[in-house]
Every structure is written in C-alpha cells, then in structure tokens.
Design a protein around this motif. Structure first.
Motif, PDB file in Angstrom:
ATOM      1  N   TYR A   1     -26.671 -20.313  16.578  1.00 24.50           N
ATOM      2  CA  TYR A   1     -26.214 -21.284  17.558  1.00 24.50           C
ATOM      3  C   TYR A   1     -27.303 -21.639  18.562  1.00 24.50           C
ATOM      4  N   CYS A   2     -27.303 -22.891  18.996  1.00 26.76           N
ATOM      5  CA  CYS A   2     -28.001 -23.244  20.233  1.00 26.76           C
ATOM      6  C   CYS A   2     -27.236 -22.604  21.390  1.00 26.76           C
ATOM      7  N   VAL A   3     -27.945 -22.166  22.401  1.00 27.04           N
ATOM      8  CA  VAL A   3     -27.301 -21.656  23.614  1.00 27.04           C
ATOM      9  C   VAL A   3     -27.925 -22.345  24.819  1.00 27.04           C
ATOM     10  N   GLY A   4     -27.087 -22.769  25.716  1.00 25.44           N
ATOM     11  CA  GLY A   4     -27.572 -23.416  26.927  1.00 25.44           C
ATOM     12  C   GLY A   4     -26.978 -22.785  28.169  1.00 25.44           C
ATOM     13  N   TRP A   5     -27.715 -22.898  29.252  1.00 29.38           N
ATOM     14  CA  TRP A   5     -27.203 -22.529  30.571  1.00 29.38           C
ATOM     15  C   TRP A   5     -27.020 -23.812  31.378  1.00 29.38           C
ATOM     16  N   PHE A   6     -25.886 -23.896  32.016  1.00 27.61           N
ATOM     17  CA  PHE A   6     -25.535 -25.047  32.843  1.00 27.61           C
ATOM     18  C   PHE A   6     -25.125 -24.541  34.224  1.00 27.61           C
TER      19      PHE A   6
END
Length: 126
Positions: free
Chosen positions: A32-37
């Motif tokens: 998976y791509c993982v992002g922080w927002f």
C-alpha cells in the motif's frame, strides 16, 4: 480492509521533535501507499508526506521539507513520521491513510486514500 492506528502525538515546544507511528492490521500493508495528512481547526485537510510500498520514494509538502521524514518498516506493518524542528503552525490533528491503487505514484493528489486512522493530536507551543 485495512485498519490503521496512529500514535505518538503530544504537546511540545517550538523546535522540539515527535515521532508519529501508523500501525496497520493487514499483513499486505507493504503493498500500500501510505500518507500522513493533517487538519488544523478551521482549515482544510492537507497532505504532509507519503511513501511508496517499497519505502524508496518519499514525498513531502513544501512546508515540512527538511524537517519531517517519512519511513516504513514493512516487516512490522508500521509507517513513521519523524517530525523535527516543530513550529506552532504544525499544530493539527494528524492522520495516516493508505491506498492499494496507483501505487506507482503515492502523492496524495494522484489518487484517493481510502483507509484512514482515527488521528493523533500534535500541539506545538511557541
């Protein structure tokens, strides 16, 4: 379905550091791509950093470049956000998110992140 849980938020003074963690329930998290927002009161949510499945291509919003580092430990299904040189304007609720599509470009503008954690609060005082 992927369940995400953030930890590591807190209150620090300007110039301090925190490390956020995003633990996933699914063993295929490494695909998976993982992002922080983050979202501050009265402001729209913004993408802060993202990382591709292999952990080789991090992306950052300009305001955190040189201060924040995203990394991942796929063996332990965890993604980190090391935040150094924190500023009061970094104060926000921070969320991690994941997606399994468009993993050749994990930028938050390149596709919808569809799995989200509950968030962890970061407060930076001046």
């Amino acid at each position: 379905q992927v369940q995400l849980m953030e930890s590591g938020g807190g209150s620090v003074q300007a110039g301090g550091s925190l490390r956020l963690s995003c633990a996933a329930s699914r063993y295929t998290y490494s695909a998976y791509c993982v992002g922080w927002f983050r979202q501050a009161p009265g402001k729209e949510r913004e993408g802060v950093a993202s990382i591709n499945p292999a952990g080789t291509f991090p992306v950052y919003v300009d305001s955190v470049k040189g201060r924040f580092t995203i990394s991942r430990d796929n063996a332990n299904n965890t993604v980190y956000l090391q935040m150094n040189g924190l500023k009061p304007e970094d104060t926000a609720m921070y969320y991690c998110a994941a997606r399994s599509r468009n993993t050749w470009n994990c930028h938050w503008n390149a596709g919808n992140y569809n799995y989200w954690g509950q968030g962890t609060q970061v407060t930076v005082s001046s």
